[in-house]
Design a protein around this motif. Structure first.
Motif, PDB file in Angstrom:
ATOM      1  N   VAL A 255      84.076  80.590  28.674  1.00  0.00           N
ATOM      2  CA  VAL A 255      83.755  80.470  27.053  1.00  0.00           C
ATOM      3  C   VAL A 255      83.720  79.147  26.767  1.00  0.00           C
ATOM      4  CG1 VAL A 255      84.220  81.122  24.836  1.00  0.00           C
ATOM      5  CG2 VAL A 255      84.223  83.011  26.859  1.00  0.00           C
ATOM      6  N   VAL A 256      84.884  78.468  27.008  1.00  0.00           N
ATOM      7  CA  VAL A 256      84.997  77.295  26.406  1.00  0.00           C
ATOM      8  C   VAL A 256      85.081  75.825  27.412  1.00  0.00           C
ATOM      9  CG1 VAL A 256      86.495  78.305  24.643  1.00  0.00           C
ATOM     10  CG2 VAL A 256      87.683  77.338  26.725  1.00  0.00           C
ATOM     11  N   LEU A 257      85.069  75.979  28.606  1.00  0.00           N
ATOM     12  CA  LEU A 257      85.250  74.920  29.534  1.00  0.00           C
ATOM     13  C   LEU A 257      83.873  74.745  30.166  1.00  0.00           C
ATOM     14  CD1 LEU A 257      87.341  72.853  29.862  1.00  0.00           C
ATOM     15  CD2 LEU A 257      88.286  73.975  31.953  1.00  0.00           C
ATOM     16  N   LEU A 258      83.491  75.628  31.138  1.00  0.00           N
ATOM     17  CA  LEU A 258      82.292  75.483  31.927  1.00  0.00           C
ATOM     18  C   LEU A 258      81.222  76.376  31.166  1.00  0.00           C
ATOM     19  CD1 LEU A 258      83.664  76.453  35.564  1.00  0.00           C
ATOM     20  CD2 LEU A 258      83.334  74.214  34.473  1.00  0.00           C
ATOM     21  N   GLY A 259      80.962  77.154  30.182  1.00  0.00           N
ATOM     22  CA  GLY A 259      80.131  77.620  29.727  1.00  0.00           C
ATOM     23  C   GLY A 259      79.921  78.725  30.452  1.00  0.00           C
ATOM     24  N   GLY A 260      78.569  79.548  29.725  1.00  0.00           N
ATOM     25  CA  GLY A 260      78.115  80.758  30.821  1.00  0.00           C
ATOM     26  C   GLY A 260      78.867  81.864  30.155  1.00  0.00           C
ATOM     27  N   GLY A 261      79.788  82.055  29.527  1.00  0.00           N
ATOM     28  CA  GLY A 261      80.554  83.211  29.086  1.00  0.00           C
ATOM     29  C   GLY A 261      80.971  84.195  30.238  1.00  0.00           C
ATOM     30  N   GLU A 262      80.433  85.535  30.168  1.00  0.00           N
ATOM     31  CA  GLU A 262      80.875  86.678  30.897  1.00  0.00           C
ATOM     32  C   GLU A 262      80.148  86.492  32.259  1.00  0.00           C
ATOM     33  OE1 GLU A 262      79.690  87.125  28.133  1.00  0.00           O
ATOM     34  OE2 GLU A 262      81.010  88.609  26.834  1.00  0.00           O
ATOM     35  N   VAL A 263      78.915  86.013  32.422  1.00  0.00           N
ATOM     36  CA  VAL A 263      78.527  85.937  33.663  1.00  0.00           C
ATOM     37  C   VAL A 263      79.177  84.588  34.605  1.00  0.00           C
ATOM     38  CG1 VAL A 263      76.277  84.918  34.828  1.00  0.00           C
ATOM     39  CG2 VAL A 263      76.087  86.387  32.728  1.00  0.00           C
ATOM     40  N   THR A 264      79.515  83.596  33.882  1.00  0.00           N
ATOM     41  CA  THR A 264      80.220  82.447  34.529  1.00  0.00           C
ATOM     42  C   THR A 264      81.657  83.155  35.063  1.00  0.00           C
ATOM     43  OG1 THR A 264      79.423  80.804  33.294  1.00  0.00           O
ATOM     44  CG2 THR A 264      81.599  80.317  34.396  1.00  0.00           C
ATOM     45  N   SER A 265      82.440  83.942  34.258  1.00  0.00           N
ATOM     46  CA  SER A 265      83.642  84.595  34.683  1.00  0.00           C
ATOM     47  C   SER A 265      83.441  85.393  35.962  1.00  0.00           C
ATOM     48  CB  SER A 265      84.004  85.343  33.546  1.00  0.00           C
ATOM     49  OG  SER A 265      84.400  84.549  32.390  1.00  0.00           O
ATOM     50  N   GLY A 266      82.253  85.908  36.008  1.00  0.00           N
ATOM     51  CA  GLY A 266      81.896  86.997  37.111  1.00  0.00           C
ATOM     52  C   GLY A 266      81.474  86.169  38.333  1.00  0.00           C
ATOM     53  N   LEU A 267      80.870  85.035  38.087  1.00  0.00           N
ATOM     54  CA  LEU A 267      80.537  84.412  39.322  1.00  0.00           C
ATOM     55  C   LEU A 267      81.842  83.713  39.861  1.00  0.00           C
ATOM     56  CD1 LEU A 267      77.415  82.603  38.185  1.00  0.00           C
ATOM     57  CD2 LEU A 267      77.614  84.120  39.932  1.00  0.00           C
ATOM     58  N   LEU A 268      82.602  83.151  39.062  1.00  0.00           N
ATOM     59  CA  LEU A 268      84.044  82.467  39.609  1.00  0.00           C
ATOM     60  C   LEU A 268      85.000  83.613  40.527  1.00  0.00           C
ATOM     61  CD1 LEU A 268      85.373  80.587  36.538  1.00  0.00           C
ATOM     62  CD2 LEU A 268      84.128  79.930  38.590  1.00  0.00           C
ATOM     63  N   MET A 269      85.085  84.731  39.679  1.00  0.00           N
ATOM     64  CA  MET A 269      85.655  86.026  40.767  1.00  0.00           C
ATOM     65  C   MET A 269      84.692  86.041  42.236  1.00  0.00           C
ATOM     66  SD  MET A 269      88.156  88.080  40.739  1.00  0.00           S
ATOM     67  CE  MET A 269      88.486  88.315  38.873  1.00  0.00           C
ATOM     68  N   ALA A 270      83.641  86.077  42.073  1.00  0.00           N
ATOM     69  CA  ALA A 270      82.614  86.432  43.189  1.00  0.00           C
ATOM     70  C   ALA A 270      82.791  85.424  44.104  1.00  0.00           C
ATOM     71  CB  ALA A 270      81.268  86.631  42.695  1.00  0.00           C
ATOM     72  N   ALA A 271      82.933  84.217  43.845  1.00  0.00           N
ATOM     73  CA  ALA A 271      83.233  83.154  44.656  1.00  0.00           C
ATOM     74  C   ALA A 271      84.241  83.274  45.484  1.00  0.00           C
ATOM     75  CB  ALA A 271      83.274  81.747  44.108  1.00  0.00           C
ATOM     76  N   ILE A 272      85.509  83.720  44.997  1.00  0.00           N
ATOM     77  CA  ILE A 272      86.499  83.965  45.744  1.00  0.00           C
ATOM     78  C   ILE A 272      86.105  85.169  47.122  1.00  0.00           C
ATOM     79  CG2 ILE A 272      88.959  84.848  46.069  1.00  0.00           C
ATOM     80  CD1 ILE A 272      89.260  84.078  43.111  1.00  0.00           C
ATOM     81  N   ALA A 273      85.542  86.089  46.491  1.00  0.00           N
ATOM     82  CA  ALA A 273      85.371  87.338  47.504  1.00  0.00           C
ATOM     83  C   ALA A 273      84.127  86.794  48.410  1.00  0.00           C
ATOM     84  CB  ALA A 273      84.314  88.182  46.587  1.00  0.00           C
ATOM     85  N   ALA A 274      83.137  85.719  48.019  1.00  0.00           N
ATOM     86  CA  ALA A 274      82.258  85.056  49.072  1.00  0.00           C
ATOM     87  C   ALA A 274      83.014  84.465  50.284  1.00  0.00           C
ATOM     88  CB  ALA A 274      81.297  84.306  48.508  1.00  0.00           C
ATOM     89  N   GLY A 275      83.912  83.799  49.927  1.00  0.00           N
ATOM     90  CA  GLY A 275      84.918  83.138  50.890  1.00  0.00           C
ATOM     91  C   GLY A 275      85.652  84.138  51.904  1.00  0.00           C
ATOM     92  N   VAL A 276      86.152  85.437  51.110  1.00  0.00           N
ATOM     93  CA  VAL A 276      86.732  86.472  51.921  1.00  0.00           C
ATOM     94  C   VAL A 276      85.500  86.950  52.712  1.00  0.00           C
ATOM     95  CG1 VAL A 276      87.818  88.907  51.952  1.00  0.00           C
ATOM     96  CG2 VAL A 276      88.383  86.886  50.228  1.00  0.00           C
ATOM     97  N   LEU A 277      84.565  87.515  52.367  1.00  0.00           N
ATOM     98  CA  LEU A 277      83.289  87.984  53.224  1.00  0.00           C
ATOM     99  C   LEU A 277      83.130  86.983  54.515  1.00  0.00           C
ATOM    100  CD1 LEU A 277      81.577  90.224  53.809  1.00  0.00           C
ATOM    101  CD2 LEU A 277      79.856  88.985  52.176  1.00  0.00           C
ATOM    102  N   VAL A 278      82.647  85.758  54.386  1.00  0.00           N
ATOM    103  CA  VAL A 278      82.140  84.803  55.067  1.00  0.00           C
ATOM    104  C   VAL A 278      83.309  84.562  56.284  1.00  0.00           C
ATOM    105  CG1 VAL A 278      81.333  82.615  55.790  1.00  0.00           C
ATOM    106  CG2 VAL A 278      80.549  83.780  53.659  1.00  0.00           C
ATOM    107  N   SER A 279      84.518  84.461  55.692  1.00  0.00           N
ATOM    108  CA  SER A 279      85.536  84.140  56.783  1.00  0.00           C
ATOM    109  C   SER A 279      85.828  85.626  57.551  1.00  0.00           C
ATOM    110  CB  SER A 279      87.088  83.959  56.259  1.00  0.00           C
ATOM    111  OG  SER A 279      87.550  84.801  55.244  1.00  0.00           O
ATOM    112  N   SER A 280      85.566  86.915  57.178  1.00  0.00           N
ATOM    113  CA  SER A 280      85.619  88.239  57.892  1.00  0.00           C
ATOM    114  C   SER A 280      84.628  88.078  58.847  1.00  0.00           C
ATOM    115  CB  SER A 280      85.853  89.175  56.831  1.00  0.00           C
ATOM    116  OG  SER A 280      87.027  89.321  56.206  1.00  0.00           O
TER     117      SER A 280
END
Length: 436
Positions: A255-280
């Motif tokens: 909301v206040v730092l990178l912009g994009g609201g809820e979509v950005t919040s979801g992308l940040l969470m998803a990025a963690i999971a992407a690392g988990v998935l690729v490493s697995s």
């Protein structure tokens, strides 16, 4: 695929799915149910921020569930060492599903408020802790001790997929259709978990077990006194999750730092999971690593480094170094969002590698008669560390949003280096001769 071919390949070992139909059904059910859970976790965080506009209130979702989660982990692990583990997991899953269904009903009727969000999140978290500990205690019986590391890597794929897809879809669903639909989809998807659990064989613990009660819980905790390697991996994970778990910041960051609201919040969470998935997916040779204690420590230090770099990205956003100009929900800073996602992907990969080593060590070195209680303690550590971290994040975020991850990354690297220097037995742990 032969044993030799599997060991030489960098790709994930699929033998647990081929050789154990029961494990395969449970794996699919856990994947679909976990996708629904991630929708709700994301929606609850966004819902809380929408109601309060407070990062501290969001972080308190995790903190409020800390004590109930600890009790659930210890008590649930004790039950898993006395009763049929399939029944224990089914009961816990039923309680968790009921809490999600009630959340959906309240959202549809407009009776949801901050206290309902806190209360039902606590119930769901406690039930998930019991179910998760019990399912992990089942793994050696379902796949055999020779495939524990491969099963742990497949669990990483499950976590990666559900956290990669769940938060991203959760953010989009909330933005497009609001909260009731998101909670309802979780209630539907979670039904798949029951199929995986209900079709399991009877899974009674082996060996002499204590009668359920406080004495049994105390005996499980006492086992840690004679299990220095298990004890040390718990300590290291608490360090990592306390100082390197900035998820409570994501709504405010969007909301206040990178912009994009809820979509950005979801992308940040998803990025963690992407690392988990690729490493697995590229975990095929992890099972050949014998010095798993050192592997845990190095993976956690890499996690700390990536966390600190994420803090630097947020600092750059706060100082306006990207030159993106106006930043708000309609005008996201694309460059810094991409950099933040890359850093978070590395944290997910490092944490997953550490998790594979920790699960393999725990399931191979701990006797079956006490495995449920130790898995319960493991779940308390895994789920409790982030809740302590949420408190740390909520407090330091009052200074600036970039402070918790930047400081936390440095602290993680320093503490793990110090511990590893003096933990001689943990450094010498040999997976060919597992000792707790």
């Amino acid at each position: 695929m032969s044993e030799t071919t599997t060991r030489r390949s960098h790709f994930v070992d699929l033998r647990p799915l081929r050789e154990s139909p029961a494990f395969a059904r449970l794996w699919v059910g856990t994947l679909l149910g976990g996708l629904g859970s991630q929708l709700t976790i994301t929606a609850v965080m966004l819902h809380m921020y929408a109601l309060t506009e407070s990062t501290f209130a969001v972080s308190m979702i995790a903190v409020a569930g800390l004590v109930p989660m600890i009790v659930a982990g210890l008590y649930g692990g004790m039950l898993a060492d006395h009763f049929d583990r399939r029944i224990v997991a089914l009961t816990a899953a039923t309680i968790g599903w009921t809490s999600t269904l009630l959340l959906a009903v309240l959202a549809w009727t407009g009776h949801i408020d901050v206290w309902w969000l806190y209360g039902l999140s606590i119930v769901n978290s406690a039930a998930s802790t019991v179910a998760g500990a019990t399912k992990m205690a089942m793994t050696p019986k379902l796949v055999g001790t020779h495939l524990i590391a491969a099963a742990a890597a497949l669990t990483g794929i499950t976590s990666g997929v559900m956290v990669l897809v769940g938060p991203a879809i959760g953010g989009v669903l909330v933005a497009l259709f609001s909260y009731p639909i998101t909670y309802t989809i979780d209630a539907v998807l979670t039904l798949s978990l029951f199929l995986g659990l209900a079709t399991l064989p009877r899974l009674r613990p082996e060996g002499q077990t204590e009668q359920p009660g406080l004495r049994s819980i105390a005996d499980g905790l006492a086992f840690l006194k004679v299990a220095p390697n298990i004890r040390m991996q718990f300590i290291l994970d608490v360090v990592a999750m306390t100082f390197g778990h900035p998820i409570a910041l994501f709504p405010a960051i969007g909301v206040v730092l990178l912009g994009g609201g809820e979509v950005t919040s979801g992308l940040l969470m998803a990025a963690i999971a992407a690392g988990v998935l690729v490493s697995s997916l590229f975990s095929g040779r992890i099972g050949t690593v014998r010095r798993q204690g050192v592997g845990i420590a190095r993976a956690i230090q890499a996690f700390g480094l990536a966390t600190g770099l994420f803090g630097l990205v947020l600092l750059a956003a706060a100082l306006g170094w990207s030159g993106a100009g106006r930043i708000d929900e309609a005008h996201p800073d694309i460059l810094l969002i991409v950099l933040a996602c890359v850093c978070l992907a590395f944290t997910g990969a490092a944490d997953n590698i550490s998790s594979i080593f920790r699960q393999t060590m725990l399931q191979a070195a701990v006797p079956d008669a006490v495995r449920g209680r130790l898995q319960g303690i493991f779940m308390v550590v895994v789920a409790g560390g982030p809740r302590i971290g949420a408190l740390y994040t909520g407090i330091l975020a009052g200074i600036a949003l970039w402070v918790p991850p930047l400081v936390g990354g440095v602290v993680i690297i320093a503490i793990v280096a110090t511990i590893l220097r003096f933990a001689h037995g943990f450094r010498a742990y040999d997976a060919e001769h597992p000792t707790p």
